[in-house]
Design an enzyme around this catalytic site. Sequence first.
Site, PDB file in Angstrom:
ATOM      1  N   GLY A   1      40.981  41.400  50.529  1.00 52.86           N
ATOM      2  CA  GLY A   1      40.378  42.718  50.741  1.00 52.86           C
ATOM      3  C   GLY A   1      39.304  42.693  51.822  1.00 52.86           C
ATOM      4  O   GLY A   1      38.635  41.677  52.026  1.00 52.86           O
TER       5      GLY A   1
ATOM      6  N   ARG B   1      47.357  39.740  51.727  1.00 54.45           N
ATOM      7  CA  ARG B   1      47.164  39.045  50.450  1.00 54.45           C
ATOM      8  C   ARG B   1      48.216  37.965  50.175  1.00 54.45           C
ATOM      9  O   ARG B   1      48.341  37.480  49.057  1.00 54.45           O
ATOM     10  CB  ARG B   1      47.140  40.054  49.302  1.00 54.45           C
ATOM     11  CG  ARG B   1      45.924  40.976  49.308  1.00 54.45           C
ATOM     12  CD  ARG B   1      45.675  41.572  47.947  1.00 54.45           C
ATOM     13  NE  ARG B   1      44.546  42.494  47.936  1.00 54.45           N
ATOM     14  CZ  ARG B   1      43.274  42.137  47.826  1.00 54.45           C
ATOM     15  NH1 ARG B   1      42.975  40.855  47.704  1.00 54.45           N
ATOM     16  NH2 ARG B   1      42.311  43.027  47.824  1.00 54.45           N
TER      17      ARG B   1
ATOM     18  N   ASP C   1      40.074  32.460  45.661  1.00 58.67           N
ATOM     19  CA  ASP C   1      41.452  31.960  45.696  1.00 58.67           C
ATOM     20  C   ASP C   1      41.841  31.483  47.100  1.00 58.67           C
ATOM     21  O   ASP C   1      42.457  30.430  47.256  1.00 58.67           O
ATOM     22  CB  ASP C   1      42.441  33.056  45.271  1.00 58.67           C
ATOM     23  CG  ASP C   1      42.453  33.222  43.760  1.00 58.67           C
ATOM     24  OD1 ASP C   1      41.937  32.321  43.063  1.00 58.67           O
ATOM     25  OD2 ASP C   1      42.946  34.266  43.287  1.00 58.67           O
TER      26      ASP C   1
ATOM     27  N   LYS D   1      33.972  35.117  51.630  1.00 58.67           N
ATOM     28  CA  LYS D   1      34.059  36.574  51.789  1.00 58.67           C
ATOM     29  C   LYS D   1      34.405  37.236  50.469  1.00 58.67           C
ATOM     30  O   LYS D   1      35.231  36.716  49.729  1.00 58.67           O
ATOM     31  CB  LYS D   1      35.167  36.890  52.797  1.00 58.67           C
ATOM     32  CG  LYS D   1      35.546  38.332  52.897  1.00 58.67           C
ATOM     33  CD  LYS D   1      37.038  38.598  52.657  1.00 58.67           C
ATOM     34  CE  LYS D   1      37.466  38.477  51.228  1.00 58.67           C
ATOM     35  NZ  LYS D   1      38.795  39.009  50.916  1.00 58.67           N
ATOM     36  N   THR D   2      33.823  38.302  50.116  1.00 56.92           N
ATOM     37  CA  THR D   2      34.302  39.287  49.147  1.00 56.92           C
ATOM     38  C   THR D   2      33.159  40.218  48.752  1.00 56.92           C
ATOM     39  O   THR D   2      32.047  39.753  48.476  1.00 56.92           O
ATOM     40  CB  THR D   2      34.933  38.708  47.860  1.00 56.92           C
ATOM     41  OG1 THR D   2      35.294  39.795  47.005  1.00 56.92           O
ATOM     42  CG2 THR D   2      34.035  37.770  47.074  1.00 56.92           C
TER      43      THR D   2
ATOM     44  N   ASP E   1      33.069  41.621  46.081  1.00 53.93           N
ATOM     45  CA  ASP E   1      32.907  41.507  44.630  1.00 53.93           C
ATOM     46  C   ASP E   1      31.729  40.619  44.219  1.00 53.93           C
ATOM     47  O   ASP E   1      31.280  40.680  43.075  1.00 53.93           O
ATOM     48  CB  ASP E   1      34.190  40.938  43.995  1.00 53.93           C
ATOM     49  CG  ASP E   1      35.402  41.800  44.291  1.00 53.93           C
ATOM     50  OD1 ASP E   1      35.211  42.949  44.722  1.00 53.93           O
ATOM     51  OD2 ASP E   1      36.531  41.326  44.100  1.00 53.93           O
TER      52      ASP E   1
HETATM   53  P1  FBP Z   1      38.998  40.472  47.326  1.00 50.10           P
HETATM   54  O1  FBP Z   1      37.791  40.324  48.203  1.00 50.10           O
HETATM   55  O2  FBP Z   1      39.000  39.519  46.193  1.00 50.10           O
HETATM   56  O3  FBP Z   1      40.242  40.439  48.102  1.00 50.10           O
HETATM   57  O4  FBP Z   1      38.916  41.887  46.597  1.00 50.10           O
HETATM   58  C1  FBP Z   1      38.197  42.958  47.043  1.00 50.10           C
HETATM   59  C2  FBP Z   1      38.647  44.227  46.348  1.00 50.10           C
HETATM   60  O5  FBP Z   1      38.023  45.288  47.028  1.00 50.10           O
HETATM   61  C3  FBP Z   1      38.370  44.338  44.847  1.00 50.10           C
HETATM   62  O6  FBP Z   1      37.059  44.772  44.564  1.00 50.10           O
HETATM   63  C4  FBP Z   1      39.401  45.340  44.417  1.00 50.10           C
HETATM   64  O7  FBP Z   1      39.731  45.222  43.042  1.00 50.10           O
HETATM   65  C5  FBP Z   1      40.585  44.972  45.275  1.00 50.10           C
HETATM   66  O8  FBP Z   1      40.052  44.378  46.454  1.00 50.10           O
HETATM   67  C6  FBP Z   1      41.433  46.152  45.651  1.00 50.10           C
HETATM   68  O9  FBP Z   1      42.569  45.679  46.289  1.00 50.10           O
HETATM   69  P2  FBP Z   1      43.428  46.475  47.350  1.00 50.10           P
HETATM   70  O10 FBP Z   1      42.732  46.367  48.644  1.00 50.10           O
HETATM   71  O11 FBP Z   1      44.694  45.716  47.397  1.00 50.10           O
HETATM   72  O12 FBP Z   1      43.532  47.887  46.907  1.00 50.10           O
END
Ligand code: FBP
Length: 550
Positions: A77, A141, A172, A198-199, A201
């Site tokens: 993400g 992803r 991951d 990065k994230t 979250d």
């Molecule tokens: P990562 O940084 O782990 O990839 O996730 C970020 C995130 O924004 C999460 O907060 C959310 O649940 C997910 O990606 C949403 O995924 P997508 O972009 O596939 O809708």
Amino acid sequence: MKKSPLQIARASYQPKLPKALQGNVVLSEGHATQSVADQEEIKNLFPNTYGMPLIQFKEGEAKSYPAVNVGVILSGGQAPGGHNVISGLFDGLKKLNPANRLYGFLGGPSGLIDHKYIELTADIIDEYRNTGGFDIIGSGRTKLEETWQFDNGITICKELGIKAIVIIGGDDSNTNACVLAEYYLQKQCGIQVIGCPKTIDGDLKNEMIETSFGFDTACKVYSELIGNIQRDANSAKKYWHFIRLMGRSASHIALECALQSQPNICIISEEVEAKNMTLNDIVNDIVKVVVARAEAGLNFGTVLIPEGLIEFIPAMKKLIAELNDMLAHNEEFNALDTDDEKRQYVKAKLTPESRTVYSDLPKGIARQLTLDRDPHGNVQVSLIETEKLLIEMVAKQLAILKGEGKYKGKFASINHFFGYEGRCAIPSNFDADYCYSLGYAASILISEGKTGYMASVRNLTAPAAEWIAGGVPITMMMNMEKRHGAMKPVIQKALVKLDGKPFQYLAAHRESWADANTSYVYPGPIQYYGPSEVCDLPTRTLLIEHGKIG
Ligand code: FBP
């Protein structure tokens, strides 16, 4: 491309670097490291990258480095600051040797596997400095997990003369970066792999990685929006706002936004699980606050809900696990025509305990639990509109109390979900500086021949010049966890620690935030220009963790 005045101004912002990265750099290596847990297993799985020392950069003598070609990948993400990691990496590489070249693999890890790339030149990099988004090369992803993928990577790296790959991703992706580093060492193919944390979250953090990039900007954007809603609520005095916040399993985003904006209620999933709370317990807690505020004449308020909540309610977790087992690729279920038939089918097959939980759920939510599934057949928990579920259940409970004469207020509600609004925001100064420093640090790790390391920048509550940059062996962050039924070496995911200072701060203040003396804080928009105490401020989570706020 037409640009906004802020975009034009930000293009010339020069990110701040730690002092040790401003001139010539030397490496200081610490003692051998070990993984956070399961040392023997991790050591066996990573014989070449286990136990490497921590690296810290120091100011030193000029040194010459042979030219290298490097590939970079954005994984998962979007998070504000990704473009600055790439510009820091580019500038660092060019400073170390102007003949160094940088390639970007397109669309995430699949770009490496499918050989889709561009060369990142100064003209391209200049277009993206200090901007949000991952659009410079795109992200994806696809998981780099299998040896044929790694081998495809070798082919393209050989073709382009690439000696190192930088993977910018979450826990991951960095776990996979380490597996790749180990594989390339075993194969002796001369390709180094460096990770970057990065994230949005915020769940990739540990002793050596104080925060993942993007968390700062995303939380500031959401907190601004929450503050604006709170000001509206406090002006109109007629709505309860239920706000779900992105962040996957961990509640770091909800917690940080609560610390910034002081809502009436902030649910923390990790606490719900630790206290073994049911959905009804959560609803009753909210109802108590709504009733108490109504008694004081305040029929408005804010409730923050972390995205992953539903998975942390033990009874719901059990129900979801049963549904995952029952419905993964279940042709019999898929052949049923109506929602009612599907509902009856599910009810008949659940254990009595889960049947009760399922039957008590509003029909719309129960339906979501059985319909929205990922490619593995699992419920897509992040798609479940928990804010609507809670509103419905709170309203029902309040109606009962009204009938009993125990509640005389009015309950009008509005639901929100904030996630995409913040993931590609123009990076705050903090993220712009932090990311640029991470990219710059990666360039040095590469030039020094390191592999299996994550770029790290610490001491983040001090001014940027005092930040400590270096590298952390990725194996140091690993433990063994069960994934899809098998034990796997993975970077330990950081959930909110209930004995940690940020949660303790919330716990100590939340009663006063809930009561009739509305204590909302209105953080306002991110400031890019102005006094440093406004523009360069890190998150409250970091400030509290570092004892800068009591
Ligand atoms: P990562 O940084 O782990 O990839 O996730 C970020 C995130 O924004 C999460 O907060 C959310 O649940 C997910 O990606 C949403 O995924 P997508 O972009 O596939 O809708």
